[in-house]
Design a protein around this motif. Structure first.
Motif, PDB file in Angstrom:
ATOM      1  N   LYS A 266       0.831  -1.198   0.000  1.00  0.00           N
ATOM      2  CA  LYS A 266       0.000   0.000   0.000  1.00  0.00           C
ATOM      3  C   LYS A 266       0.867   1.252   0.000  1.00  0.00           C
ATOM      4  O   LYS A 266       0.531   2.266  -0.625  1.00  0.00           O
ATOM      5  N   LEU A 267       2.003   1.186   0.694  1.00  0.00           N
ATOM      6  CA  LEU A 267       2.956   2.295   0.701  1.00  0.00           C
ATOM      7  C   LEU A 267       3.524   2.508  -0.700  1.00  0.00           C
ATOM      8  O   LEU A 267       3.607   3.647  -1.190  1.00  0.00           O
ATOM      9  N   LEU A 268       3.903   1.411  -1.370  1.00  0.00           N
ATOM     10  CA  LEU A 268       4.446   1.517  -2.726  1.00  0.00           C
ATOM     11  C   LEU A 268       3.398   2.087  -3.689  1.00  0.00           C
ATOM     12  O   LEU A 268       3.719   2.918  -4.546  1.00  0.00           O
ATOM     13  N   ALA A 269       2.155   1.619  -3.531  1.00  0.00           N
ATOM     14  CA  ALA A 269       1.071   2.127  -4.392  1.00  0.00           C
ATOM     15  C   ALA A 269       0.904   3.632  -4.210  1.00  0.00           C
ATOM     16  O   ALA A 269       0.768   4.385  -5.191  1.00  0.00           O
ATOM     17  N   GLY A 270       0.938   4.091  -2.955  1.00  0.00           N
ATOM     18  CA  GLY A 270       0.793   5.521  -2.681  1.00  0.00           C
ATOM     19  C   GLY A 270       1.936   6.344  -3.253  1.00  0.00           C
ATOM     20  O   GLY A 270       1.727   7.435  -3.792  1.00  0.00           O
ATOM     21  N   LEU A 271       3.154   5.811  -3.155  1.00  0.00           N
ATOM     22  CA  LEU A 271       4.320   6.516  -3.700  1.00  0.00           C
ATOM     23  C   LEU A 271       4.222   6.648  -5.217  1.00  0.00           C
ATOM     24  O   LEU A 271       4.485   7.714  -5.782  1.00  0.00           O
ATOM     25  N   ILE A 272       3.850   5.541  -5.868  1.00  0.00           N
ATOM     26  CA  ILE A 272       3.723   5.572  -7.336  1.00  0.00           C
ATOM     27  C   ILE A 272       2.653   6.577  -7.757  1.00  0.00           C
ATOM     28  O   ILE A 272       2.858   7.373  -8.683  1.00  0.00           O
ATOM     29  N   ASP A 273       1.507   6.576  -7.067  1.00  0.00           N
ATOM     30  CA  ASP A 273       0.436   7.531  -7.387  1.00  0.00           C
ATOM     31  C   ASP A 273       0.920   8.969  -7.218  1.00  0.00           C
ATOM     32  O   ASP A 273       0.683   9.833  -8.071  1.00  0.00           O
ATOM     33  N   ASP A 274       1.604   9.221  -6.103  1.00  0.00           N
ATOM     34  CA  ASP A 274       2.045  10.585  -5.789  1.00  0.00           C
ATOM     35  C   ASP A 274       3.103  11.065  -6.787  1.00  0.00           C
ATOM     36  O   ASP A 274       3.028  12.189  -7.305  1.00  0.00           O
ATOM     37  N   LEU A 275       4.090  10.208  -7.086  1.00  0.00           N
ATOM     38  CA  LEU A 275       5.147  10.589  -8.013  1.00  0.00           C
ATOM     39  C   LEU A 275       4.609  10.763  -9.432  1.00  0.00           C
ATOM     40  O   LEU A 275       5.048  11.649 -10.167  1.00  0.00           O
ATOM     41  N   ASP A 276       3.666   9.922  -9.802  1.00  0.00           N
ATOM     42  CA  ASP A 276       3.058  10.041 -11.132  1.00  0.00           C
ATOM     43  C   ASP A 276       2.283  11.354 -11.240  1.00  0.00           C
ATOM     44  O   ASP A 276       2.337  12.040 -12.263  1.00  0.00           O
ATOM     45  N   ARG A 277       1.581  11.705 -10.178  1.00  0.00           N
ATOM     46  CA  ARG A 277       0.837  12.979 -10.158  1.00  0.00           C
ATOM     47  C   ARG A 277       1.781  14.173 -10.266  1.00  0.00           C
ATOM     48  O   ARG A 277       1.442  15.188 -10.875  1.00  0.00           O
ATOM     49  N   LYS A 278       2.954  14.042  -9.667  1.00  0.00           N
ATOM     50  CA  LYS A 278       3.919  15.146  -9.655  1.00  0.00           C
ATOM     51  C   LYS A 278       4.777  15.188 -10.919  1.00  0.00           C
ATOM     52  O   LYS A 278       5.696  16.002 -11.015  1.00  0.00           O
ATOM     53  N   GLY A 279       4.491  14.305 -11.872  1.00  0.00           N
ATOM     54  CA  GLY A 279       5.114  14.409 -13.192  1.00  0.00           C
ATOM     55  C   GLY A 279       6.450  13.737 -13.349  1.00  0.00           C
ATOM     56  O   GLY A 279       7.239  14.132 -14.221  1.00  0.00           O
ATOM     57  N   ALA A 280       6.757  12.716 -12.525  1.00  0.00           N
ATOM     58  CA  ALA A 280       8.026  11.988 -12.685  1.00  0.00           C
ATOM     59  C   ALA A 280       8.139  11.456 -14.114  1.00  0.00           C
ATOM     60  O   ALA A 280       7.165  10.959 -14.683  1.00  0.00           O
ATOM     61  N   GLY A 281       9.321  11.576 -14.702  1.00  0.00           N
ATOM     62  CA  GLY A 281       9.515  11.121 -16.067  1.00  0.00           C
ATOM     63  C   GLY A 281       9.435   9.615 -16.200  1.00  0.00           C
ATOM     64  O   GLY A 281       8.719   9.082 -17.048  1.00  0.00           O
ATOM     65  N   VAL A 282      10.185   8.912 -15.363  1.00  0.00           N
ATOM     66  CA  VAL A 282      10.196   7.448 -15.304  1.00  0.00           C
ATOM     67  C   VAL A 282      10.372   7.059 -13.844  1.00  0.00           C
ATOM     68  O   VAL A 282      11.128   7.698 -13.107  1.00  0.00           O
ATOM     69  N   ILE A 283       9.680   6.011 -13.417  1.00  0.00           N
ATOM     70  CA  ILE A 283       9.810   5.515 -12.042  1.00  0.00           C
ATOM     71  C   ILE A 283      10.432   4.122 -12.084  1.00  0.00           C
ATOM     72  O   ILE A 283       9.932   3.247 -12.794  1.00  0.00           O
ATOM     73  N   GLY A 284      11.521   3.928 -11.375  1.00  0.00           N
ATOM     74  CA  GLY A 284      12.150   2.618 -11.256  1.00  0.00           C
ATOM     75  C   GLY A 284      11.887   2.058  -9.870  1.00  0.00           C
ATOM     76  O   GLY A 284      12.349   2.624  -8.871  1.00  0.00           O
ATOM     77  N   LEU A 285      11.130   0.972  -9.792  1.00  0.00           N
ATOM     78  CA  LEU A 285      10.784   0.373  -8.502  1.00  0.00           C
ATOM     79  C   LEU A 285      11.806  -0.722  -8.187  1.00  0.00           C
ATOM     80  O   LEU A 285      11.700  -1.848  -8.664  1.00  0.00           O
ATOM     81  N   GLY A 286      12.803  -0.368  -7.400  1.00  0.00           N
ATOM     82  CA  GLY A 286      13.906  -1.287  -7.110  1.00  0.00           C
ATOM     83  C   GLY A 286      13.646  -2.166  -5.914  1.00  0.00           C
ATOM     84  O   GLY A 286      14.491  -2.278  -5.021  1.00  0.00           O
ATOM     85  N   ILE A 287      12.488  -2.794  -5.892  1.00  0.00           N
ATOM     86  CA  ILE A 287      12.104  -3.662  -4.767  1.00  0.00           C
ATOM     87  C   ILE A 287      11.532  -4.951  -5.342  1.00  0.00           C
ATOM     88  O   ILE A 287      10.662  -4.916  -6.210  1.00  0.00           O
ATOM     89  N   LEU A 288      12.031  -6.075  -4.884  1.00  0.00           N
ATOM     90  CA  LEU A 288      11.526  -7.354  -5.375  1.00  0.00           C
ATOM     91  C   LEU A 288      10.115  -7.614  -4.860  1.00  0.00           C
ATOM     92  O   LEU A 288       9.838  -7.478  -3.667  1.00  0.00           O
ATOM     93  N   LEU A 289       9.238  -7.987  -5.779  1.00  0.00           N
ATOM     94  CA  LEU A 289       7.869  -8.370  -5.434  1.00  0.00           C
ATOM     95  C   LEU A 289       7.741  -9.858  -5.723  1.00  0.00           C
ATOM     96  O   LEU A 289       7.078 -10.266  -6.676  1.00  0.00           O
ATOM     97  N   ASP A 290       8.416 -10.680  -4.931  1.00  0.00           N
ATOM     98  CA  ASP A 290       8.570 -12.091  -5.292  1.00  0.00           C
ATOM     99  C   ASP A 290       7.468 -13.004  -4.757  1.00  0.00           C
ATOM    100  O   ASP A 290       7.471 -14.199  -5.031  1.00  0.00           O
TER     101      ASP A 290
END
Length: 376
Positions: free
Chosen positions: A88-112
């Motif tokens: 849920k924290l990762l989802a919130g970060l992605i939403d917030d960064l996308d809203r703020k216009g990040a060019g590309v987001i690299g999620l460097g966390i394994l979702l295994d």
């Protein structure tokens, strides 16, 4: 041909010892350039590289197109647990960064593996709805000497991979002293490396990256040009622009707009940390997080500040010229000076190696030529 007459020819006798020295220098250079010999001295050689990093200090040029967001305790514990990092924290970060216009987001966390079904659903929804590309880590290899550990492929259990959410593999190679030395770039069995995928999605030109990587990397292994001290929390020294996940909501959009934003774990203690040449300072242990190594690799590409090792033939030529010059000087000095000469030459070699590293990013050999000098 009378070899005896040639051997005792006055002209040849005059330069015989010099020719013998040059011949021995050639033999030593060839032997020293072989894999078993270089492997024997590799740990010592790499430690001299660490001292060159410390002599250089922090890298002067850091890209302003790159931002790192570290997951901190305050952000994670808002959800009551740290491991796995709350989806849920990762989802919130992605939403917030996308809203703020990040060019590309690299999620460097394994979702295994799946965790909480509702949180997993929110993360998938955020990945799907993001306007900009979110790159995921596909798999992780951690190479130390000849040992390799492989993690399971991520995301498949979450069905997270889409055209807008490509993945990139991660492979980091450690030296014999467990310091992170190399990071893999380029393609491997049809899959791009995480660094390659992030850069491609940001710049839109993978061919430019391939040309650069093939020129600067050894078999697509890129020597990491570490930026500086990894004092994440005090924000001291020259380093990548770094924010904590708990701060992102309060940070203005201009800090992220049209930039590469890498999200990674900043939780300690963690197995997701690596030693760097800057890790030990004043009895303090300051490792780098996995995502910071990827940030350093991307920074090298963005600001064109690579480190270059000599190829086998360049190393051979370097040693040969070095030993030949020494041999010529040795030929015209008396025995007393001949004892001091190897030490002075080694000091000269160290000075050349340090200056070459600081100004041009050249990683010249130091230990092996020194041992050849004393043999010669």
């Amino acid at each position: 041909m009378d070899y005896r007459k040639m051997y005792f020819n006055p002209t040849i006798r005059k330069y015989r010892s010099l020719l013998l020295v040059i011949g021995l220098a050639l033999i030593l250079s060839i032997i020293g350039s072989t894999q078993p010999i270089t492997s024997l001295f590799s740990v010592w050689e790499e430690r001299t590289v660490d001292y060159r990093f410390l002599a250089r200090g922090s890298l002067e040029t850091v890209s302003d197109s790159l931002v790192v967001v570290l997951i901190d305790d305050d952000a994670a514990m808002n959800f009551g647990y740290r491991s796995p990092i709350p989806r849920k924290l990762l989802a919130g970060l992605i939403d917030d960064l996308d809203r703020k216009g990040a060019g590309v987001i690299g999620l460097g966390i394994l979702l295994d593996r799946p965790h909480n079904s509702e949180d997993d659903r929110l993360l998938k929804q955020s990945l799907k709805q993001a306007k900009k590309t979110v790159i995921l880590m596909d798999r992780f290899r951690h190479s130390s000497n000849h040992l390799t550990r492989s993690a399971v492929d991520l995301g498949k259990s979450l069905s997270a991979f889409t055209a807008n959410n490509p993945s990139g593999y991660v492979e980091i190679k450690l030296g014999g002293d467990d310091v992170a030395r190399w990071i893999r770039v380029g393609e491997n069995v049809g899959s791009r490396a995480f660094v390659s995928e992030v850069y491609y999605r940001y710049s839109g030109s993978y061919m430019d990256f391939r040309r650069t990587a093939s020129q600067k990397a050894d078999g697509y292994w890129l020597r990491i040009n570490h930026i500086g001290e990894n004092d994440h929390w005090n924000r001291s020294g020259k380093s990548l622009t770094t924010y904590l996940a708990s701060e992102v909501q309060q940070i203005p959009a201009s800090a992220f707009k049209d930039k590469i934003v890498l999200i990674g774990s900043g939780l300690e203690p963690s197995t997701d940390t690596f030693l760097t040449p800057y890790s030990v300072k004043a009895n303090r242990y300051l490792p780098a997080f996995n995502i910071e190594l990827h940030g350093a690799a991307l920074n090298m590409i963005l600001v064109d500040r690579f480190l270059s090792d000599l190829s086998t033939w360049q190393s051979l030529l370097f040693s040969l010229v070095y030993l030949t010059v020494f041999g010529i000087l040795f030929r015209f000095t008396d025995r007393l000076h001949a004892l001091i000469l190897p030490i002075l030459f080694w000091i000269l070699l160290i000075a050349i190696a340090v200056l070459g590293f600081i100004h041009w990013g050249l990683v010249l050999p130091v230990v092996l030529p020194a041992t050849e000098l004393f043999v010669l």
